[in-house]
Scaffold this motif. Sequence first.
Motif, PDB file in Angstrom:
ATOM      1  N   PHE A   1      44.815  41.830  40.427  1.00  0.00           N
ATOM      2  CA  PHE A   1      44.953  41.482  41.840  1.00  0.00           C
ATOM      3  C   PHE A   1      43.994  42.339  42.659  1.00  0.00           C
ATOM      4  O   PHE A   1      44.073  43.570  42.614  1.00  0.00           O
ATOM      5  N   TRP A   2      43.102  41.689  43.413  1.00  0.00           N
ATOM      6  CA  TRP A   2      42.088  42.406  44.180  1.00  0.00           C
ATOM      7  C   TRP A   2      41.804  41.697  45.502  1.00  0.00           C
ATOM      8  O   TRP A   2      42.201  40.561  45.691  1.00  0.00           O
TER       9      TRP A   2
ATOM     10  N   VAL B   1      42.361  37.227  34.132  1.00  0.00           N
ATOM     11  CA  VAL B   1      42.252  36.362  35.297  1.00  0.00           C
ATOM     12  C   VAL B   1      42.315  37.249  36.530  1.00  0.00           C
ATOM     13  O   VAL B   1      43.242  38.053  36.678  1.00  0.00           O
ATOM     14  N   GLY B   2      41.324  37.124  37.405  1.00  0.00           N
ATOM     15  CA  GLY B   2      41.365  37.820  38.679  1.00  0.00           C
ATOM     16  C   GLY B   2      42.193  37.007  39.662  1.00  0.00           C
ATOM     17  O   GLY B   2      42.194  35.779  39.608  1.00  0.00           O
ATOM     18  N   VAL B   3      42.909  37.696  40.537  1.00  0.00           N
ATOM     19  CA  VAL B   3      43.675  37.020  41.586  1.00  0.00           C
ATOM     20  C   VAL B   3      43.240  37.643  42.908  1.00  0.00           C
ATOM     21  O   VAL B   3      43.714  38.709  43.301  1.00  0.00           O
ATOM     22  N   ALA B   4      42.308  36.973  43.568  1.00  0.00           N
ATOM     23  CA  ALA B   4      41.731  37.485  44.807  1.00  0.00           C
ATOM     24  C   ALA B   4      42.571  37.039  45.994  1.00  0.00           C
ATOM     25  O   ALA B   4      43.005  35.890  46.059  1.00  0.00           O
ATOM     26  N   GLY B   5      42.789  37.943  46.926  1.00  0.00           N
ATOM     27  CA  GLY B   5      43.548  37.616  48.126  1.00  0.00           C
ATOM     28  C   GLY B   5      43.021  38.356  49.330  1.00  0.00           C
ATOM     29  O   GLY B   5      42.070  39.139  49.246  1.00  0.00           O
ATOM     30  N   LEU B   6      43.646  38.100  50.451  1.00  0.00           N
ATOM     31  CA  LEU B   6      43.403  38.837  51.693  1.00  0.00           C
ATOM     32  C   LEU B   6      41.960  38.758  52.179  1.00  0.00           C
ATOM     33  O   LEU B   6      41.396  39.741  52.657  1.00  0.00           O
ATOM     34  N   GLY B   7      41.370  37.582  52.040  1.00  0.00           N
ATOM     35  CA  GLY B   7      40.011  37.414  52.537  1.00  0.00           C
ATOM     36  C   GLY B   7      39.549  35.983  52.389  1.00  0.00           C
ATOM     37  O   GLY B   7      40.184  35.181  51.697  1.00  0.00           O
ATOM     38  N   PRO B   8      38.414  35.650  53.023  1.00  0.00           N
ATOM     39  CA  PRO B   8      37.871  34.299  52.900  1.00  0.00           C
ATOM     40  C   PRO B   8      37.307  34.050  51.494  1.00  0.00           C
ATOM     41  O   PRO B   8      36.820  34.977  50.840  1.00  0.00           O
ATOM     42  N   VAL B   9      37.362  32.807  51.057  1.00  0.00           N
ATOM     43  CA  VAL B   9      36.877  32.448  49.730  1.00  0.00           C
ATOM     44  C   VAL B   9      35.397  32.815  49.572  1.00  0.00           C
ATOM     45  O   VAL B   9      34.982  33.271  48.507  1.00  0.00           O
ATOM     46  N   THR B  10      34.600  32.682  50.615  1.00  0.00           N
ATOM     47  CA  THR B  10      33.179  33.031  50.506  1.00  0.00           C
ATOM     48  C   THR B  10      33.017  34.517  50.181  1.00  0.00           C
ATOM     49  O   THR B  10      32.134  34.885  49.397  1.00  0.00           O
TER      50      THR B  10
ATOM     51  N   ALA C   1      32.673  36.682  34.277  1.00  0.00           N
ATOM     52  CA  ALA C   1      32.880  36.246  32.890  1.00  0.00           C
ATOM     53  C   ALA C   1      34.280  35.669  32.672  1.00  0.00           C
ATOM     54  O   ALA C   1      34.561  35.113  31.620  1.00  0.00           O
ATOM     55  N   PHE C   2      35.165  35.821  33.657  1.00  0.00           N
ATOM     56  CA  PHE C   2      36.527  35.291  33.555  1.00  0.00           C
ATOM     57  C   PHE C   2      36.892  34.662  34.897  1.00  0.00           C
ATOM     58  O   PHE C   2      36.259  34.949  35.915  1.00  0.00           O
ATOM     59  N   PRO C   3      37.890  33.769  34.917  1.00  0.00           N
ATOM     60  CA  PRO C   3      38.224  33.071  36.163  1.00  0.00           C
ATOM     61  C   PRO C   3      38.884  33.986  37.196  1.00  0.00           C
ATOM     62  O   PRO C   3      39.554  34.958  36.847  1.00  0.00           O
ATOM     63  N   HIS C   4      38.691  33.626  38.455  1.00  0.00           N
ATOM     64  CA  HIS C   4      39.315  34.331  39.575  1.00  0.00           C
ATOM     65  C   HIS C   4      39.979  33.303  40.472  1.00  0.00           C
ATOM     66  O   HIS C   4      39.324  32.382  40.960  1.00  0.00           O
ATOM     67  N   ILE C   5      41.275  33.464  40.677  1.00  0.00           N
ATOM     68  CA  ILE C   5      42.038  32.579  41.550  1.00  0.00           C
ATOM     69  C   ILE C   5      41.794  32.986  43.000  1.00  0.00           C
ATOM     70  O   ILE C   5      41.819  34.178  43.327  1.00  0.00           O
ATOM     71  N   ALA C   6      41.560  32.000  43.863  1.00  0.00           N
ATOM     72  CA  ALA C   6      41.453  32.245  45.304  1.00  0.00           C
ATOM     73  C   ALA C   6      42.860  32.100  45.890  1.00  0.00           C
ATOM     74  O   ALA C   6      43.302  31.005  46.208  1.00  0.00           O
ATOM     75  N   ASP C   7      43.567  33.216  45.992  1.00  0.00           N
ATOM     76  CA  ASP C   7      44.965  33.220  46.449  1.00  0.00           C
ATOM     77  C   ASP C   7      45.014  33.483  47.950  1.00  0.00           C
ATOM     78  O   ASP C   7      45.599  34.468  48.402  1.00  0.00           O
ATOM     79  N   ALA C   8      44.385  32.594  48.713  1.00  0.00           N
ATOM     80  CA  ALA C   8      44.227  32.799  50.151  1.00  0.00           C
ATOM     81  C   ALA C   8      45.562  32.918  50.886  1.00  0.00           C
ATOM     82  O   ALA C   8      45.669  33.658  51.858  1.00  0.00           O
TER      83      ALA C   8
END
Length: 139
Positions: free
Chosen positions: A34-35, A63-72, A85-92
């Motif tokens: 989670f990042w 799997v990365g789980v990105a949050g707290l920011g815009p997808v860009t 090298a691995f997937p990252h979820i856009a957990d907006a």
Amino acid sequence: MAAIPEQLQFSATTVDGAPFDGASLAGKDAVLWFWAPWCGECRREAPHVAAVESATKGRVAFVGVAGLGPVTDMQSFVETYDVGAFPHIADADGAVWKRFGVIQQPAYAFIDDSGEITVVRGELGEQGLTERVAELSAN
């Protein structure tokens, strides 16, 4: 077929726009990282996560789980810190973070192949992450 833990019963979209099904991790050893794109600690952790993921490729799913920011910004982070090298979820909307009780970053969810989930908050560094992943794949 492995039982699907409730926390893995979600659908999401990656930062690249691809669908991601949390249930795809059931029955596998996996790490959710989670990042947030603006997080300094996450930037320090990125090379460690990339190194451990590379060293365990094929044995442990990352799997990365990105949050707290815009997808860009999430996309830029993945490219800048070379963690593509691995997937990252856009957990907006924070839905995946909530499923795992994550309220701050960085954090990790270690999921063993039996479905047991352990959430660890804060930085681990390469050695700490390596040790946690070794425990995960030893079971």
